[in-house]
Design an enzyme around this catalytic site. Structure first.
Site, mmCIF file in Angstrom:
data_model
loop_
_atom_site.group_PDB
_atom_site.id
_atom_site.type_symbol
_atom_site.label_atom_id
_atom_site.label_comp_id
_atom_site.label_asym_id
_atom_site.label_seq_id
_atom_site.Cartn_x
_atom_site.Cartn_y
_atom_site.Cartn_z
ATOM 1 N N SER A 41 -6.097 -5.191 12.345
ATOM 2 C CA SER A 41 -6.444 -3.773 12.254
ATOM 3 C C SER A 41 -7.431 -3.299 13.296
ATOM 4 O O SER A 41 -8.366 -2.563 12.988
ATOM 5 C CB SER A 41 -7.034 -3.444 10.885
ATOM 6 O OG SER A 41 -6.031 -3.302 9.977
ATOM 7 N N ASP A 57 -5.773 -0.514 5.637
ATOM 8 C CA ASP A 57 -6.682 -0.901 6.715
ATOM 9 C C ASP A 57 -7.900 0.028 6.770
ATOM 10 O O ASP A 57 -9.042 -0.415 6.910
ATOM 11 C CB ASP A 57 -5.955 -0.859 8.061
ATOM 12 C CG ASP A 57 -4.659 -1.652 8.030
ATOM 13 O OD1 ASP A 57 -4.522 -2.518 7.146
ATOM 14 O OD2 ASP A 57 -3.784 -1.393 8.871
ATOM 15 N N SER A 73 -12.886 3.820 27.027
ATOM 16 C CA SER A 73 -12.865 2.660 26.150
ATOM 17 C C SER A 73 -12.797 1.384 26.948
ATOM 18 O O SER A 73 -12.169 1.321 28.004
ATOM 19 C CB SER A 73 -11.696 2.758 25.176
ATOM 20 O OG SER A 73 -10.556 2.196 25.745
ATOM 21 N N ASP A 86 0.828 -1.226 0.000
ATOM 22 C CA ASP A 86 0.000 0.000 0.000
ATOM 23 C C ASP A 86 0.854 1.265 0.000
ATOM 24 O O ASP A 86 0.631 2.178 -0.799
ATOM 25 C CB ASP A 86 -1.072 -0.001 1.119
ATOM 26 C CG ASP A 86 -0.553 -0.146 2.532
ATOM 27 O OD1 ASP A 86 0.664 -0.372 2.726
ATOM 28 O OD2 ASP A 86 -1.373 -0.025 3.468
ATOM 29 N N ALA A 107 -3.787 -8.666 17.087
ATOM 30 C CA ALA A 107 -3.844 -9.890 16.285
ATOM 31 C C ALA A 107 -3.529 -9.616 14.816
ATOM 32 O O ALA A 107 -3.643 -10.498 13.979
ATOM 33 C CB ALA A 107 -5.224 -10.535 16.412
ATOM 34 N N GLY A 108 -3.149 -8.382 14.515
ATOM 35 C CA GLY A 108 -2.824 -8.055 13.128
ATOM 36 C C GLY A 108 -4.045 -7.967 12.239
ATOM 37 O O GLY A 108 -3.954 -8.141 11.033
HETATM 38 C C1 GLA Z 1 -0.218 -2.799 8.382
HETATM 39 C C2 GLA Z 1 -0.435 -1.382 7.894
HETATM 40 C C3 GLA Z 1 -0.988 -1.388 6.461
HETATM 41 C C4 GLA Z 1 -0.162 -2.274 5.542
HETATM 42 C C5 GLA Z 1 0.118 -3.633 6.187
HETATM 43 C C6 GLA Z 1 1.072 -4.460 5.375
HETATM 44 O O1 GLA Z 1 -1.439 -3.453 8.511
HETATM 45 O O2 GLA Z 1 -1.337 -0.708 8.726
HETATM 46 O O3 GLA Z 1 -1.039 -0.068 5.986
HETATM 47 O O4 GLA Z 1 1.041 -1.639 5.169
HETATM 48 O O5 GLA Z 1 0.639 -3.506 7.489
HETATM 49 O O6 GLA Z 1 0.513 -4.810 4.150
#
Ligand code: GLA
Length: 423
Positions: free
Chosen positions: A152, A204, A93, A62, A149-150
């Site tokens: 977002s 994201d 929160s 991105d 957890a990746g």
């Molecule tokens: C994170 C960042 C995104 C993207 C991914 C890798 O999620 O927030 O902008 O760069 O890593 O694809």
């Protein structure tokens, strides 16, 4: 155990927030309202929700002006808000921990707030910078998006808050207003980059604000244009598993920024604005740059490896989209596997826990498996024939156990829709 993420599945009262269980919109709104009521002894004027995401392919492309293909998850963050008639801001929160912050609008700016407040309140600054008259506000957050957890969780917070504050400023932005959503996504990225200090790209936020149910979002980060790609896994007899390694990472910790800086230096050395420029608008008649020739022009070995990942990954996005269109799910899996290997070997953003999950998922019969998101922990995804979910989950768990890693959490993912007003 595999947690179902089908919309409307029953919510677990006992589970901690962010445990992976999906909340219906009614349930999420109820929870956010309850937090609001407890903190402010009042009823919120509105509740907005925005989802987390997993990326099918197109990782670390991105911020290189490339392509990505994420889906929104049915796990959402809920933001209950009311405007105030002064410039005060109060935020509570119930995310991974209970938090409370009180200040004024002028505190919310780069360098003015940090940590969770920067993510939760940062959009107020970005929207005001974009010309909206954001009033003082009371805000309560509750979330079903697993944190760390990746998937977002931070973008889900930013986007839910941005939607809510835009509405308080007199500009509610519905899902049908894609131009408005794109502008809001840009504001959220600005908040994350400048207020929270995380140099992330825009995938994201675009997913959280612009995705459609049943579709993946083909995002062209060169011009922020999107194409909605139908993804009917059920009809194909497949499921998508999210394998959360439960190893947490911080995108602001320098590794992500270093990768980004290396790519920017490589683009400069190659005389292009972004690496994506080298492989833009390719087709049979316009084959784009030859990767070997491009790499020969770079002196630095690290730049060569990072560039090879970015260029081949952008091409893999196109390959996966074409394969999905042709319902060639084997080819989809091949592209996913190649993506992971490239992220592990050339981009060096995987880790032992992710590699273990991916290898175990592949050995147990997945068509393809790869890490998803920024890396250094977080989640992998696996494309799995229906009926084989439990076997894959068991294989991933037992591989983690035998290596002494935390036991992964396994969720089923279905492509869900973008954020919206829910109450
Ligand atoms: C994170 C960042 C995104 C993207 C991914 C890798 O999620 O927030 O902008 O760069 O890593 O694809």
């Amino acid at each position: 155990m595999i947690t179902s993420s089908a919309r409307g599945s029953s919510a677990s009262e006992s589970g901690a927030t962010g445990s992976g269980t999906v909340w219906s919109d009614d349930e999420g709104a109820r929870r956010a309202r309850a937090v609001f009521d407890e903190a402010f002894d009042a009823r919120p004027q509105e509740v907005w929700a925005a989802p987390g995401r997993v990326n099918l392919i197109g990782e670390h492309t991105d911020y290189n002006g490339g392509l990505a293909l994420p889906i929104a998850l049915p796990h959402r963050t809920f933001a209950a808000v009311s405007p105030r008639d002064d410039r005060a801001v109060r935020v509570v929160s119930r995310l991974d921990h209970d938090h409370r912050w009180e200040g004024v609008l002028d505190d919310i700016r780069p360098g003015g707030v940090e940590g969770w407040v920067a993510y939760s309140a940062g959009p107020a600054w970005a929207l005001a910078t974009d010309g909206l008259e954001v009033p003082g506000f009371d805000l309560a957050l509750a979330s079903a998006v697993p944190t760390g957890a990746g998937v977002s969780s931070s973008a889900a917070v930013e986007c839910a808050v941005a939607l809510a504050l835009a509405s308080l400023a007199g500009h509610p932005i519905g899902v049908e207003d894609d131009a408005g959503r794109a502008r809001l996504a840009a504001a959220c990225v600005q908040a994350e980059n400048d207020v929270a200090g995380a140099p992330t790209g825009g995938m994201d936020q675009a997913t959280s604000l612009r995705a459609r149910p049943g579709h993946a979002l083909l995002l062209d980060c060169h011009d922020d244009s999107v194409t909605h790609v139908p993804v009917d896994l059920e009809a194909a007899g497949l499921v998508l598993l999210v394998l959360d390694t439960r190893v947490h990472h911080s995108l602001a910790d320098g590794q992500y920024g270093r990768r980004r800086a290396t790519c920017e230096a490589a683009a400069q050395a190659l005389g292009v604005g972004t690496l994506g420029d080298l492989v833009r608008e390719e087709d049979a008649d316009h084959p784009g740059a030859d990767v070997g020739t491009v790499l020969d022009r770079l002196d630095d070995e690290e730049q060569r490896r990072r560039t090879r990942h970015v260029l081949t990954e952008i091409r893999r996005v196109r390959e996966l989209v074409a394969a999905a269109d042709a319902k060639d799910w084997t080819a989809v899996g091949v592209a996913m596997n190649a993506s992971h290997d490239s992220l592990r070997d050339d981009y060096e953003v995987s880790c032992a826990e992710l590699d273990s999950a991916v290898e175990a998922a592949r050995s147990a019969g997945s068509l393809g498996a790869r890490m998803t998101g920024g890396g250094f922990g977080g989640s992998a995804i696996a494309l799995v024939p229906q009926g084989r979910e439990a076997r894959v989950a068991e294989a991933v768990t037992s591989a983690a156990r035998s290596r002494g890693f935390p036991l992964p959490a396994v969720h089923l993912a279905v492509p869900a829709g973008a954020g919206e007003r829910v109450a």
